[in-house]
Design a protein around this motif. Sequence first.
Motif, PDB file in Angstrom:
ATOM      1  N   ALA A 160       0.795  -1.274  -0.067  1.00  0.00           N
ATOM      2  CA  ALA A 160      -0.018  -0.133  -0.028  1.00  0.00           C
ATOM      3  C   ALA A 160       0.781   1.186  -0.030  1.00  0.00           C
ATOM      4  O   ALA A 160       0.521   2.513  -0.604  1.00  0.00           O
ATOM      5  CB  ALA A 160      -0.979  -0.047   1.016  1.00  0.00           C
ATOM      6  N   TRP A 161       1.916   0.946   0.453  1.00  0.00           N
ATOM      7  CA  TRP A 161       2.970   2.448   0.709  1.00  0.00           C
ATOM      8  C   TRP A 161       3.993   2.502  -0.334  1.00  0.00           C
ATOM      9  O   TRP A 161       4.736   3.195  -0.257  1.00  0.00           O
ATOM     10  CB  TRP A 161       3.574   2.289   2.308  1.00  0.00           C
ATOM     11  N   ALA A 162       3.795   1.691  -1.381  1.00  0.00           N
ATOM     12  CA  ALA A 162       4.742   1.547  -2.537  1.00  0.00           C
ATOM     13  C   ALA A 162       4.999   3.057  -3.152  1.00  0.00           C
ATOM     14  O   ALA A 162       3.881   3.671  -3.198  1.00  0.00           O
ATOM     15  CB  ALA A 162       4.391   0.665  -3.702  1.00  0.00           C
ATOM     16  N   THR A 163       6.117   3.520  -3.608  1.00  0.00           N
ATOM     17  CA  THR A 163       6.232   4.731  -4.220  1.00  0.00           C
ATOM     18  C   THR A 163       5.996   4.502  -5.720  1.00  0.00           C
ATOM     19  O   THR A 163       5.469   3.197  -6.394  1.00  0.00           O
ATOM     20  CB  THR A 163       7.941   5.003  -4.379  1.00  0.00           C
ATOM     21  N   GLU A 164       6.045   5.718  -6.427  1.00  0.00           N
ATOM     22  CA  GLU A 164       5.312   5.748  -7.852  1.00  0.00           C
ATOM     23  C   GLU A 164       6.278   4.578  -8.746  1.00  0.00           C
ATOM     24  O   GLU A 164       5.860   3.873  -9.313  1.00  0.00           O
ATOM     25  CB  GLU A 164       5.400   7.044  -8.377  1.00  0.00           C
ATOM     26  N   GLU A 165       7.426   4.796  -8.261  1.00  0.00           N
ATOM     27  CA  GLU A 165       8.547   3.821  -9.128  1.00  0.00           C
ATOM     28  C   GLU A 165       8.162   2.481  -8.919  1.00  0.00           C
ATOM     29  O   GLU A 165       8.394   1.516  -9.682  1.00  0.00           O
ATOM     30  CB  GLU A 165       9.952   4.354  -8.810  1.00  0.00           C
ATOM     31  N   GLN A 166       7.932   2.267  -7.645  1.00  0.00           N
ATOM     32  CA  GLN A 166       7.794   0.566  -7.196  1.00  0.00           C
ATOM     33  C   GLN A 166       6.352   0.309  -7.852  1.00  0.00           C
ATOM     34  O   GLN A 166       6.220  -0.841  -8.402  1.00  0.00           O
ATOM     35  CB  GLN A 166       7.630   0.526  -5.795  1.00  0.00           C
ATOM     36  N   ILE A 167       5.367   1.120  -7.852  1.00  0.00           N
ATOM     37  CA  ILE A 167       3.876   0.826  -8.486  1.00  0.00           C
ATOM     38  C   ILE A 167       4.161   0.806 -10.115  1.00  0.00           C
ATOM     39  O   ILE A 167       3.788  -0.433 -10.469  1.00  0.00           O
ATOM     40  CB  ILE A 167       2.907   1.951  -8.213  1.00  0.00           C
ATOM     41  N   LEU A 168       4.923   1.248 -10.612  1.00  0.00           N
ATOM     42  CA  LEU A 168       5.237   1.084 -11.936  1.00  0.00           C
ATOM     43  C   LEU A 168       5.966  -0.077 -12.226  1.00  0.00           C
ATOM     44  O   LEU A 168       5.617  -0.940 -13.356  1.00  0.00           O
ATOM     45  CB  LEU A 168       6.000   2.308 -12.620  1.00  0.00           C
ATOM     46  N   ALA A 169       6.742  -0.516 -11.606  1.00  0.00           N
ATOM     47  CA  ALA A 169       7.580  -1.719 -11.826  1.00  0.00           C
ATOM     48  C   ALA A 169       6.746  -2.809 -11.576  1.00  0.00           C
ATOM     49  O   ALA A 169       6.766  -3.822 -12.349  1.00  0.00           O
ATOM     50  CB  ALA A 169       8.960  -1.630 -10.742  1.00  0.00           C
ATOM     51  N   LYS A 170       5.847  -2.915 -10.419  1.00  0.00           N
ATOM     52  CA  LYS A 170       4.774  -4.096 -10.431  1.00  0.00           C
ATOM     53  C   LYS A 170       3.930  -3.960 -11.487  1.00  0.00           C
ATOM     54  O   LYS A 170       3.489  -4.967 -12.042  1.00  0.00           O
ATOM     55  CB  LYS A 170       4.366  -3.665  -9.110  1.00  0.00           C
TER      56      LYS A 170
END
Length: 429
Positions: free
Chosen positions: A157-167
């Motif tokens: 839930a607390w993922a950064t934008e870069e982490q969300i994009l990677a996922k």
Amino acid sequence: MSKPSKPYRKRKIGDHVLKPESLVMGYGFDPAMSEGSIKPPIFMTSTFVFKSARDGEALFRRLAGKQEEGDPEEADLIYTRFNNPNMEVLEDRLTLYDAGDHALVFSSGMGAITTALLACAGAGTSILHSSPLYGGTEVFMRTFMPDFGVTPFEMDAWATEEQILAKAREAAKSGPLSVIFTESPANPTCALVDIEACARVADTIEKETGHRPIIMCDNTMMGPIGHVPLKHGADLALYSLTKYIGGHSDLVAGAAIGNEDVIAKIRRVRNYLGTTLDAHTCWLVTRSLETVRLRMEKAFDNARICAEFLRDHPKIGKVMYPAFLEADDPQRKVYDEQCEAAGSTFSFDVKGGKDAAFRMLDNLQLIKLAVSLGGTESLMCHPGSTTHSGVDEEIRKRIGFTDGLIRFSVGIEAAEDLLVDLEQALEKV
């Protein structure tokens, strides 16, 4: 397509735009059509009479999305599985607080979530969901969606934008990414999802793949007074109306609010599945909407007082209340920019683990020991053994559960009485 302008759907007096708390008193209902009744009657009927055979034919064409020139622009009444006057009034009014174009109501919050997912995530696609989620949603994502050919991927839930994009890119490799599903604040840890970052990621995925995922946000934990996800880029806001909007612990219902394109997809599947809400419960939720701001703001005030008490108590560990986020915590920025309140449901850790938590719960005298949240009365439960017991233990630990975690839904009682109950229950720990 926007709804035609009708006197009972006016949102302005001259140039003045009326507030939702004023509009919910009459929006979507014309007393002249119901013998002058100031409140909508309950339409306890299964079916409705057509004006003519050709009118019935035209209505069913519209229901199937095959309108012809001259057919009615709006769905007239056919059968209560499709529509009902009480349902239409409620769906009109649910758009007021959430800044949506259209709304649908369902027989439960899970009815809203599962119907929306089945409508928007087809076989061969993938979905990306935040974690933690409400236990029922989590289990549906992990165990049922794969049976329909949908591959779930998880992000914090607390993922950064870069982490969300990677996922999101990882998920898109296994099939078109159809849905980014979020729950913010998350149940029960109050972790916040950056909805605006999710919207930017959806834009990037569309540029890279030609397909834009639908962003869904389960907004049940905060409710429409504290958080409006559609304003921050979500395509769909989902609710268990059982909670804050119903607000009296006397009904079960759900809702989806969004633009016409996504709502049209979900409406079609709702008609087939029959997850529609009955007329009487629609009437009850319509009644509750009139006081939702009053109730929630009082509960917000009480929650702040209780959270501050628990934060300072020696037998309590971490208090997961959004307003307590530190200034340097990335979650604080999401809270400040996307939330309009801290809510009134939060979790806290009782030192001593499960036994200590159970001892506190068993000694409450005013606060009720029960699942659910958002009612007028204060409720507590132990999520690890109840609402989230179906979630794998390793996942629970990773997302912030402790053995002593208690979820607290603060109601509208006198705050001083709630503090007395908390103090005496903690004395027994």
